[in-house]
Structure formats: C-alpha cells, structure tokens
Design a protein around this motif. Structure first.
Motif, PDB file in Angstrom:
ATOM      1  N   GLY A  52       0.792  -1.230   0.000  1.00 50.30           N
ATOM      2  CA  GLY A  52       0.000   0.000   0.000  1.00 50.30           C
ATOM      3  C   GLY A  52       0.817   1.270   0.000  1.00 50.30           C
ATOM      4  O   GLY A  52       0.347   2.308  -0.449  1.00 50.30           O
ATOM      5  N   MET A  53       2.052   1.212   0.512  1.00 46.99           N
ATOM      6  CA  MET A  53       2.933   2.380   0.480  1.00 46.99           C
ATOM      7  C   MET A  53       3.819   2.216  -0.758  1.00 46.99           C
ATOM      8  O   MET A  53       4.747   1.410  -0.770  1.00 46.99           O
ATOM      9  N   ILE A  54       3.504   2.971  -1.793  1.00 47.13           N
ATOM     10  CA  ILE A  54       4.141   2.776  -3.094  1.00 47.13           C
ATOM     11  C   ILE A  54       5.176   3.855  -3.354  1.00 47.13           C
ATOM     12  O   ILE A  54       4.932   5.032  -3.128  1.00 47.13           O
ATOM     13  N   CYS A  55       6.324   3.423  -3.853  1.00 47.71           N
ATOM     14  CA  CYS A  55       7.377   4.336  -4.294  1.00 47.71           C
ATOM     15  C   CYS A  55       7.660   4.034  -5.759  1.00 47.71           C
ATOM     16  O   CYS A  55       7.967   2.890  -6.107  1.00 47.71           O
ATOM     17  N   LYS A  56       7.514   5.053  -6.603  1.00 46.38           N
ATOM     18  CA  LYS A  56       7.816   4.922  -8.031  1.00 46.38           C
ATOM     19  C   LYS A  56       8.939   5.889  -8.350  1.00 46.38           C
ATOM     20  O   LYS A  56       8.881   7.054  -7.957  1.00 46.38           O
ATOM     21  N   ILE A  57       9.956   5.408  -9.049  1.00 46.90           N
ATOM     22  CA  ILE A  57      11.069   6.286  -9.439  1.00 46.90           C
ATOM     23  C   ILE A  57      11.352   6.085 -10.923  1.00 46.90           C
ATOM     24  O   ILE A  57      11.485   4.955 -11.396  1.00 46.90           O
ATOM     25  N   LEU A  65      14.055   5.719 -20.788  1.00 51.71           N
ATOM     26  CA  LEU A  65      13.983   5.964 -19.348  1.00 51.71           C
ATOM     27  C   LEU A  65      14.098   4.643 -18.594  1.00 51.71           C
ATOM     28  O   LEU A  65      13.782   3.587 -19.118  1.00 51.71           O
ATOM     29  N   VAL A  66      14.523   4.734 -17.349  1.00 51.88           N
ATOM     30  CA  VAL A  66      14.581   3.573 -16.465  1.00 51.88           C
ATOM     31  C   VAL A  66      13.541   3.816 -15.373  1.00 51.88           C
ATOM     32  O   VAL A  66      13.501   4.896 -14.784  1.00 51.88           O
ATOM     33  N   PHE A  67      12.703   2.804 -15.115  1.00 51.26           N
ATOM     34  CA  PHE A  67      11.602   2.958 -14.179  1.00 51.26           C
ATOM     35  C   PHE A  67      11.507   1.748 -13.259  1.00 51.26           C
ATOM     36  O   PHE A  67      11.741   0.620 -13.682  1.00 51.26           O
ATOM     37  N   ALA A  68      11.167   2.022 -12.000  1.00 53.78           N
ATOM     38  CA  ALA A  68      10.919   0.934 -11.051  1.00 53.78           C
ATOM     39  C   ALA A  68       9.903   1.413 -10.026  1.00 53.78           C
ATOM     40  O   ALA A  68       9.799   2.612  -9.753  1.00 53.78           O
ATOM     41  N   GLU A  69       9.164   0.458  -9.476  1.00 53.98           N
ATOM     42  CA  GLU A  69       8.228   0.774  -8.403  1.00 53.98           C
ATOM     43  C   GLU A  69       8.080  -0.435  -7.504  1.00 53.98           C
ATOM     44  O   GLU A  69       8.316  -1.573  -7.924  1.00 53.98           O
ATOM     45  N   SER A  70       7.717  -0.165  -6.253  1.00 61.61           N
ATOM     46  CA  SER A  70       7.447  -1.259  -5.324  1.00 61.61           C
ATOM     47  C   SER A  70       6.416  -0.801  -4.303  1.00 61.61           C
ATOM     48  O   SER A  70       6.248   0.397  -4.061  1.00 61.61           O
ATOM     49  N   SER A  71       5.736  -1.775  -3.728  1.00 62.79           N
ATOM     50  CA  SER A  71       4.684  -1.506  -2.755  1.00 62.79           C
ATOM     51  C   SER A  71       4.917  -2.383  -1.530  1.00 62.79           C
ATOM     52  O   SER A  71       4.967  -3.612  -1.641  1.00 62.79           O
ATOM     53  N   HIS A  72       5.090  -1.742  -0.388  1.00 58.78           N
ATOM     54  CA  HIS A  72       5.314  -2.453   0.870  1.00 58.78           C
ATOM     55  C   HIS A  72       4.527  -1.779   1.987  1.00 58.78           C
ATOM     56  O   HIS A  72       3.816  -0.811   1.751  1.00 58.78           O
ATOM     57  N   PHE A  75       7.123   3.172   3.522  1.00 60.52           N
ATOM     58  CA  PHE A  75       7.793   3.822   2.400  1.00 60.52           C
ATOM     59  C   PHE A  75       9.291   3.520   2.403  1.00 60.52           C
ATOM     60  O   PHE A  75       9.904   3.433   1.343  1.00 60.52           O
ATOM     61  N   GLU A  76       9.881   3.361   3.578  1.00 59.85           N
ATOM     62  CA  GLU A  76      11.320   3.104   3.663  1.00 59.85           C
ATOM     63  C   GLU A  76      11.693   1.815   2.927  1.00 59.85           C
ATOM     64  O   GLU A  76      12.664   1.774   2.177  1.00 59.85           O
ATOM     65  N   VAL A  77      10.917   0.763   3.140  1.00 66.50           N
ATOM     66  CA  VAL A  77      11.186  -0.514   2.465  1.00 66.50           C
ATOM     67  C   VAL A  77      10.919  -0.377   0.969  1.00 66.50           C
ATOM     68  O   VAL A  77      11.682  -0.889   0.142  1.00 66.50           O
ATOM     69  N   SER A  78       9.870   0.339   0.612  1.00 69.88           N
ATOM     70  CA  SER A  78       9.565   0.558  -0.807  1.00 69.88           C
ATOM     71  C   SER A  78      10.690   1.322  -1.504  1.00 69.88           C
ATOM     72  O   SER A  78      11.068   0.990  -2.625  1.00 69.88           O
ATOM     73  N   ILE A  79      11.226   2.342  -0.839  1.00 69.59           N
ATOM     74  CA  ILE A  79      12.337   3.116  -1.414  1.00 69.59           C
ATOM     75  C   ILE A  79      13.542   2.216  -1.648  1.00 69.59           C
ATOM     76  O   ILE A  79      14.134   2.217  -2.724  1.00 69.59           O
TER      77      ILE A  79
END
Length: 101
Positions: A52-57, A65-72, A75-79
C-alpha cells in the motif's frame, strides 16, 4: 543531481525526501550519465498491511527511461527495493553501453 518529488494521497515529508535523495545520490555518483530522477510516493488502500505504500522512481538518462516501483508496508522498504531494482537496471544498461563502444 536533479530530483523531483511528487505525492499522491500522502503528506509531503522531508524525512522521505532526504532518505530517497541519499539513496539516489549513490546512483548518481556511480552512474555519471544520469540526468534527473522523478519520485512519486503514493498510498493505496489494500487488504494486506504489507502493501500500500508505493514508491515509483523514473530516471532520465540517454536512451530509454529507467523505471521501477514497489509496494510495501512502509515507504522506507519501498524506497530501498525500488532503488535496488534501478541499480540492477543501470548495471545492465552500463554493460550494454560498454559492449557497444
């Protein structure tokens, strides 16, 4: 290093920005061809407390472009996971650039 932060359903946080900037600075130092980073923090309502805490970069660099995202759950773990995924992609991109030269 140019980093643009955006927030979706999340209150802006200096702490998250500082943490993310430190992680991204390591990538900018290691890969000198990076131009800019776009970071999005998003909160989604999910049934699982571990997501639920999503970080997209998204990283701008020569070529695609280079893209990644994760949801944990945090936010710290997602980053951390998102930056690790970007590092893998950048390593592959750098290897391809070496072999072409």
């Amino acid at each position: 290093m140019d980093i643009n932060f955006q927030y979706d359903a999340v209150k802006a946080s200096d702490r998250l920005e500082i943490l993310t900037a430190k992680r991204l600075q390591k990538l900018f130092d290691k890969y000198d061809f990076l131009i800019r980073a776009e970071v999005l923090f998003k909160k989604e309502n999910t049934a699982s407390p571990e997501t639920g805490m999503i970080c997209k970069i998204r990283l701008s660099l020569p070529g695609p472009l280079v893209f990644a995202e994760s949801s944990h759950g945090t936010f710290e773990v997602s980053i951390t996971e998102t930056v690790n995924d970007l590092e893998r992609q950048l390593r592959k991109r750098k290897d391809k650039m070496k072999h072409r030269a």
